[in-house]
Design a protein around this motif. Structure first.
Motif: not given
Lengths: 200, 136
Positions: A79-83, A103-107, A115-126
């Motif tokens: 995780v970076t300060n830009g995440t 869920y993590v999207r990055g490089v 290297a995490a660009d975006s990180l979603w913790a515990n997210i659900v779509n139900l």
């Protein structure tokens, strides 16, 4: 040209250089909607995406998160300060805890770290239907299982058939179908509702 | 197939945590959250009988497991190619629903992407976006 620096270079520099990114402002917005438009996607249809990971947090050390993937894979997340971090709402790294689903999207860096660009913790779509309604709570049936959806006053938003989101959830009906974006409470059948989309 | 305009959301499948753990591998038996895959409302007659986009005035071609669609997020122009792995979304439950970004709008749910695919074109926290779907 700062605006043309791609995220791979940006994140790699931040990670490999050991320096935090002083915020996205100097390089243009890294807000999700802008960031997702910035790079074409080159993964073959149907294939696994090496720049994506999911799983449960097993440890957090410094700015590194270790994830146990649901398929048994292990992921090292930097995780970076830009995440961009979401956990029920946009938040900060210190709110992440062991046991969170993620869920993590990055490089993917050369050493395998993501290297995490975006990180979603515990997210659900139900998608679910409303079994009953209580004070600041919706009882939801999802794939034959009961979920308790907590309405968080001031944060939970309701969208009725595509109209602009409002905070009033009183128009939701027992028996109605809904889509819920929310945050799971780990190891329970409870979620906090961020947005509920109500069908006709 | 001419591009179809509608709404895109996401769904989890395969090995998963939390409420997603019960979702399974989808109608094609191959669905995985980390793959570039999607659910399509007309993968078979049995599938179409459940999803019923026609009830909402949307006609979608029959496409079977593994077929590739390209989805463009109308909010930012980002595009992703994915292969069919499941039947869905259940379009008729949200008939007439409309998602917009400014003047770019889509009506009716026509495709659900896996988290890996959706997160390549939008933040998962958005949940729903107007989109166009085509085959090239």
């Amino acid at each position: 040209m700062a605006n043309t620096m791609d995220r791979r270079r940006l994140l790699s520099t931040a990670v490999l250089g050991g320096a935090g990114i002083a915020g996205a402002t100097a390089l243009g917005s890294l807000a999700p909607e802008a960031a997702f438009a910035a790079e074409p996607v080159k993964i073959a249809p149907g294939a696994p995406d090496p720049n994506f990971a999911e799983g449960r947090v097993t440890s957090i050390t410094g700015s590194v998160v270790l994830l146990a993937g649901s398929d048994g894979a292990l992921h090292r997340i930097q995780v970076t300060n830009g995440t961009s971090i979401w956990k029920f709402q946009p938040t900060t790294f210190d709110k992440l805890t062991k046991g969170d689903g993620m869920y993590v999207r990055g490089v993917r860096l050369p050493d395998g770290t993501l290297a995490a660009d975006s990180l979603w913790a515990n997210i659900v779509n139900l998608t679910a239907h409303i079994a009953s309604v209580g004070r600041n709570v919706l009882y939801l049936d999802h794939h034959g299982k009961r979920l308790i959806g907590h309405v968080v006053p001031g944060t939970t938003a309701a969208v009725y058939n595509g109209t602009p989101a409002i905070s009033d959830v009183s128009l939701l009906k027992v028996g109605g179908h809904v889509q819920v974006i929310g945050a799971w409470h780990p190891d329970t059948n409870e979620i906090s509702i961020a947005t509920v989309y109500a069908a006709n | 197939m001419a591009a179809v305009t509608g709404e895109v959301s996401w769904f989890c499948c395969g090995s998963a945590w939390g409420p997603c753990a019960s979702t399974g591998r989808g109608a094609c038996g191959t669905c995985t959250s980390g793959n570039f895959q999607h659910a399509w409302p007309n993968t078979s007659a049995a599938c179409l009988a459940i999803t019923r986009p026609d009830v909402c005035g949307t006609s979608l071609s029959r496409r079977t497991c593994g077929f590739t669609h390209y989805t463009t997020n109308l909010c930012n122009g980002a595009r992703v190619g994915t292969a069919i792995a499941d039947c869905g979304p259940q379009t008729d439950l949200f008939c007439g629903e409309r998602a917009c970004c400014g003047s770019a709008c889509g009506t009716n749910r026509i495709i659900d992407l896996t988290p890996a695919a959706y997160s390549a074109i939008a933040s998962l926290s958005t949940g729903l976006r107007p989109c166009s779907v085509d085959t090239v």
